[in-house]
Scaffold this active site. Structure first.
Site, PDB file in Angstrom:
ATOM      1  N   LYS A 109       0.836  -1.215   0.000  1.00 57.78           N
ATOM      2  CA  LYS A 109       0.000   0.000   0.000  1.00 57.78           C
ATOM      3  C   LYS A 109       0.865   1.257   0.000  1.00 57.78           C
ATOM      4  O   LYS A 109       0.446   2.311  -0.501  1.00 57.78           O
ATOM      5  CB  LYS A 109      -0.975  -0.016   1.192  1.00 57.78           C
ATOM      6  CG  LYS A 109      -0.331   0.079   2.574  1.00 57.78           C
ATOM      7  CD  LYS A 109      -0.207   1.492   3.101  1.00 57.78           C
ATOM      8  CE  LYS A 109       0.598   1.525   4.385  1.00 57.78           C
ATOM      9  NZ  LYS A 109       0.664   2.871   4.965  1.00 57.78           N
ATOM     10  N   THR A 141      -4.130   5.462   3.302  1.00 57.30           N
ATOM     11  CA  THR A 141      -2.861   5.972   2.775  1.00 57.30           C
ATOM     12  C   THR A 141      -3.060   6.788   1.506  1.00 57.30           C
ATOM     13  O   THR A 141      -2.411   7.823   1.312  1.00 57.30           O
ATOM     14  CB  THR A 141      -1.895   4.800   2.500  1.00 57.30           C
ATOM     15  OG1 THR A 141      -1.533   4.201   3.740  1.00 57.30           O
ATOM     16  CG2 THR A 141      -0.637   5.264   1.788  1.00 57.30           C
TER      17      THR A 141
END
Length: 327
Positions: free
Chosen positions: A185, A242
């Site tokens: 990620k 994120t």
């Protein structure tokens, strides 16, 4: 072990859950400042730390009699740090990784590095991951997380140790899947940041997040992870946080690149480690070793480490041959 933003924030969580917590700081003057001001002036200025949290610059003191040893250093420094600390570890301590990366060269996940260096079994290694932006945790804003360990009982012990009214941990025994979700990620966060910096819009962002999750899942399945892990907090949850938040170091780093800053300029204005900058290379290396196609990761490596202009990289990514979605 580590007084950066996430190490400090998770120390607060443990303290708020009733644990006695010791933070280890590489610089003794920072430990002194934490103890005298009840704040971490370098990484969490203005945030008052709990009374049952203290700091020290002495690793042996920090590690003595610890039920849990929480490792919160940059992923590429873990091996060297842990080699120094291993002789000091308390017998039976559970080693907890807060790190989200893949080691350069070895392509080991952080739990694998811990097992390799500390010579402990997988049942004494746990991982905490999920959508956990440190600044929000430190402000005691609601968040959920995953506590992963191959031994469910150990995961439950750690779950109890960090469960607070604002921090809700779930257990999982799929350590590989949870770690890969956290590592990849960061790379996708860089990609989305670059797209945002270029002003490519929300359709591009949604596409990168979704196809980035597909890349992550492909790699995880190839390495024996449970595909369902990637639809949970360690996968989709962490990825969305994120890729959506200006508090994300990787997203911010990517945004600066997308705006036209050079890698050197971006590093100069980035005060803390953006793990995806180095891990994108090791993630791509890991994927190639297992025959997994990861075009977004490859694009990020091209921009960050090969000097490819984002506009050129975007054109190459978008002109790839068409294929079914579930491939």
């Amino acid at each position: 072990m580590g007084t950066g933003s996430w190490g400090t924030a998770f120390g607060m969580v443990l303290a708020d859950a009733g644990c006695q917590v010791t933070l280890w700081a590489r610089r003794p003057e920072l430990a002194d400042a934490v103890n005298s001001t009840r704040t971490n002036p370098d990484y969490m200025p203005g945030v008052e730390l709990p009374e049952n949290l203290r700091a020290t610059g002495d690793a042996a003191e920090a590690l003595r009699n610890a039920d849990f040893t929480v490792l919160a250093v940059p992923s590429q420094t873990l091996r060297d740090n842990l080699a120094e600390w291993t002789p000091l570890l308390a017998p039976g301590t559970v080693l907890v990784s807060l790190m989200k990366g893949v080691e350069l060269g070895s392509t080991m996940r952080m739990s694998e590095v811990i097992e390799d260096v500390a010579k402990v079994g997988a049942d004494r290694i746990a991982v905490v991951t999920g959508p956990n932006l440190a600044r929000e945790i430190a402000a005691r804003m609601p968040a959920a997380a995953v506590v992963a360990c191959t031994d469910e009982a150990v995961a439950q012990r750690l779950q109890t140790a960090c469960h607070t009214p604002y921090f809700r941990p779930y257990t999982n025994t799929d350590v590989a899947g949870c770690e890969l979700g956290g590592a990849v990620k960061n790379v996708i966060g860089l990609a989305v940041g670059i797209a945002d910096g270029m002003g490519l819009g929300d359709n591009a962002k949604g596409s990168l997040i979704t196809r980035g999750l597909a890349e992550t899942t492909r790699l995880g399945v190839a390495l024996g992870a449970d595909p369902l892990t990637f639809s949970g907090l360690a996968g989709l949850g962490d990825l969305v946080a994120t890729c959506s938040s200006p508090l994300s170091r990787n997203h911010t780093f990517g945004t600066n690149l997308g705006k036209g800053m050079t890698l050197e300029e971006t590093i100069a204005v980035t005060k803390q480690t953006a793990e995806g900058v180095k891990s994108c290379e090791s993630v791509l290396d890991l994927a190639r070793r297992h025959g997994v196609d990861m075009p977004i990761t490859e694009t990020v490596v091209g921009i960050v480490h090969e000097g490819k202009p984002p506009v050129v990289a975007l054109k190459e990514l978008m002109s790839r041959s068409a294929k079914p979605e579930r491939r």
